[in-house]
Write a protein that holds these residues in place. Structure first.
Motif, PDB file in Angstrom:
ATOM      1  N   VAL A  16       0.832  -1.206   0.000  1.00 14.55           N
ATOM      2  CA  VAL A  16       0.000   0.000   0.000  1.00 14.55           C
ATOM      3  C   VAL A  16       0.868   1.258   0.000  1.00 14.55           C
ATOM      4  N   ARG A  17       2.011   1.187   0.648  1.00 18.51           N
ATOM      5  CA  ARG A  17       2.903   2.345   0.775  1.00 18.51           C
ATOM      6  C   ARG A  17       3.310   2.848  -0.605  1.00 18.51           C
ATOM      7  N   ASP A  18       3.374   4.173  -0.731  1.00 19.20           N
ATOM      8  CA  ASP A  18       3.772   4.806  -1.985  1.00 19.20           C
ATOM      9  C   ASP A  18       5.297   4.826  -2.048  1.00 19.20           C
ATOM     10  N   ALA A  19       5.879   4.020  -2.910  1.00 19.52           N
ATOM     11  CA  ALA A  19       7.335   3.922  -3.007  1.00 19.52           C
ATOM     12  C   ALA A  19       7.961   5.214  -3.521  1.00 19.52           C
ATOM     13  N   GLN A  20       7.175   6.072  -4.179  1.00 21.96           N
ATOM     14  CA  GLN A  20       7.685   7.330  -4.717  1.00 21.96           C
ATOM     15  C   GLN A  20       7.823   8.401  -3.645  1.00 21.96           C
ATOM     16  N   ALA A  21       7.123   8.252  -2.546  1.00 21.10           N
ATOM     17  CA  ALA A  21       7.096   9.297  -1.513  1.00 21.10           C
ATOM     18  C   ALA A  21       7.838   8.830  -0.265  1.00 21.10           C
ATOM     19  N   ASP A  22       8.281   9.801   0.496  1.00 22.73           N
ATOM     20  CA  ASP A  22       8.893   9.530   1.793  1.00 22.73           C
ATOM     21  C   ASP A  22       7.740   9.334   2.777  1.00 22.73           C
ATOM     22  N   GLY A  40     -18.501  -0.402  11.521  1.00 20.36           N
ATOM     23  CA  GLY A  40     -17.221  -0.100  12.152  1.00 20.36           C
ATOM     24  C   GLY A  40     -16.338   0.679  11.193  1.00 20.36           C
ATOM     25  N   ASN A  41     -15.276   1.262  11.709  1.00 22.54           N
ATOM     26  CA  ASN A  41     -14.386   2.100  10.911  1.00 22.54           C
ATOM     27  C   ASN A  41     -12.965   1.588  11.013  1.00 22.54           C
ATOM     28  N   MET A  42     -12.178   1.913   9.996  1.00 17.60           N
ATOM     29  CA  MET A  42     -10.746   1.683  10.041  1.00 17.60           C
ATOM     30  C   MET A  42     -10.082   3.036  10.246  1.00 17.60           C
ATOM     31  N   LEU A  43      -8.961   3.034  10.908  1.00 18.68           N
ATOM     32  CA  LEU A  43      -8.234   4.249  11.258  1.00 18.68           C
ATOM     33  C   LEU A  43      -6.800   4.082  10.769  1.00 18.68           C
ATOM     34  N   ALA A  44      -6.242   5.124  10.155  1.00 19.18           N
ATOM     35  CA  ALA A  44      -4.851   5.065   9.705  1.00 19.18           C
ATOM     36  C   ALA A  44      -4.155   6.382   9.990  1.00 19.18           C
ATOM     37  N   THR A  45      -2.949   6.291  10.512  1.00 16.76           N
ATOM     38  CA  THR A  45      -2.085   7.451  10.691  1.00 16.76           C
ATOM     39  C   THR A  45      -0.896   7.253   9.756  1.00 16.76           C
ATOM     40  N   VAL A  46      -0.647   8.273   8.931  1.00 18.74           N
ATOM     41  CA  VAL A  46       0.390   8.196   7.915  1.00 18.74           C
ATOM     42  C   VAL A  46       1.326   9.384   8.070  1.00 18.74           C
ATOM     43  N   ALA A  63      -8.872   4.853   4.361  1.00 16.28           N
ATOM     44  CA  ALA A  63      -8.326   5.616   5.485  1.00 16.28           C
ATOM     45  C   ALA A  63      -6.872   6.008   5.210  1.00 16.28           C
ATOM     46  N   ILE A  64      -6.088   5.086   4.643  1.00 14.43           N
ATOM     47  CA  ILE A  64      -4.695   5.384   4.308  1.00 14.43           C
ATOM     48  C   ILE A  64      -4.624   6.471   3.244  1.00 14.43           C
ATOM     49  N   GLU A  65      -5.432   6.355   2.195  1.00 17.55           N
ATOM     50  CA  GLU A  65      -5.417   7.355   1.121  1.00 17.55           C
ATOM     51  C   GLU A  65      -5.874   8.723   1.618  1.00 17.55           C
ATOM     52  N   LEU A  66      -6.876   8.756   2.479  1.00 15.73           N
ATOM     53  CA  LEU A  66      -7.336  10.029   3.039  1.00 15.73           C
ATOM     54  C   LEU A  66      -6.245  10.679   3.889  1.00 15.73           C
ATOM     55  N   ALA A  67      -5.567   9.890   4.697  1.00 14.03           N
ATOM     56  CA  ALA A  67      -4.491  10.437   5.526  1.00 14.03           C
ATOM     57  C   ALA A  67      -3.347  10.953   4.652  1.00 14.03           C
TER      58      ALA A  67
END
Length: 84
Positions: A16-22, A40-46, A63-67
């Motif tokens: 899922v991690r964007d290899a182009q970004a830090d 229920g909800n999923m929560l992500a901190t990026v 959640a990951i994309e929104l963060a």
């Protein structure tokens, strides 16, 4: 959950991690059903560069994309402020 299942989550998060970004996925979580969301909800901190943001969504990928988008907006705002 056993060790292999937990490590499988790590492998999926690397995809899922964007290899182009830090960027790094700092935390993920699951919240139980509530009045707002019965499923229920999923929560992500990026963390992307200097910015760290948290978002909630029904799905973890969302959640990951929104963060990540919140981090991008914060970086853009900082760039505009520095240019002014």
């Amino acid at each position: 959950m056993d060790r292999n299942e937990i490590n499988a989550i790590g492998t999926l998060l690397m995809k899922v991690r964007d290899a182009q970004a830090d960027s790094i996925i700092v935390a993920i979580g699951a919240l139980g059903p509530s009045a707002d969301c019965r499923a229920g909800n999923m929560l992500a901190t990026v963390k992307v560069g200097a910015d760290t943001e948290t978002a909630e969504a029904v799905g973890l990928a969302d959640a990951i994309e929104l963060a990540k988008a919140k981090c991008a907006r914060a970086a853009e705002a900082r760039t505009r402020k520095d240019a002014a």
